[in-house]
Scaffold this motif. Sequence first.
Motif, PDB file in Angstrom:
ATOM      1  N   THR A  32      89.646  63.968  83.111  1.00 55.57           N
ATOM      2  CA  THR A  32      88.491  64.607  82.485  1.00 55.57           C
ATOM      3  C   THR A  32      87.526  63.533  82.012  1.00 55.57           C
ATOM      4  O   THR A  32      87.939  62.493  81.484  1.00 55.57           O
ATOM      5  N   ARG A  46      83.515  67.349  81.928  1.00 59.89           N
ATOM      6  CA  ARG A  46      83.739  67.914  83.257  1.00 59.89           C
ATOM      7  C   ARG A  46      85.139  67.533  83.709  1.00 59.89           C
ATOM      8  O   ARG A  46      85.704  66.531  83.254  1.00 59.89           O
ATOM      9  N   ASP A  47      85.686  68.333  84.615  1.00 57.31           N
ATOM     10  CA  ASP A  47      87.038  68.052  85.090  1.00 57.31           C
ATOM     11  C   ASP A  47      87.043  66.858  86.038  1.00 57.31           C
ATOM     12  O   ASP A  47      85.994  66.317  86.382  1.00 57.31           O
TER      13      ASP A  47
END
Length: 110
Positions: A32, A46-47
């Motif tokens: 992440t 965001r992943d």
Amino acid sequence: MTFKFIKADDLDNQVKLKDVLPYGMYITADGTEVLFDRHYEPMYARDAKGDNVQRASGFVENVVKQVWFYNDTNSLMNSSEARLRSEKALVLFVIGDAVNDCVIHEKEAA
């Protein structure tokens, strides 16, 4: 609608760039990525695939690396290059691209 342009000298009394543009990014053990502001407060996350961008807040756990887009020597207020680098990092982050070209310093977590 009328727009009022703000001179750089007036910014301190208006929007503080250090509060709206990223200072750097945390990278966690699961990949992440979390942008943070000059106060090290999380802004967006965001992943690991660069998808699913969302507002972030609170404490970021399991940080394995930190990167920075500017520093005190070349801050947002005295360096147009720093400002552009930070703006570019924000745009790249939101569209899911890598921000590597914006990094001026990085540090692995202890």
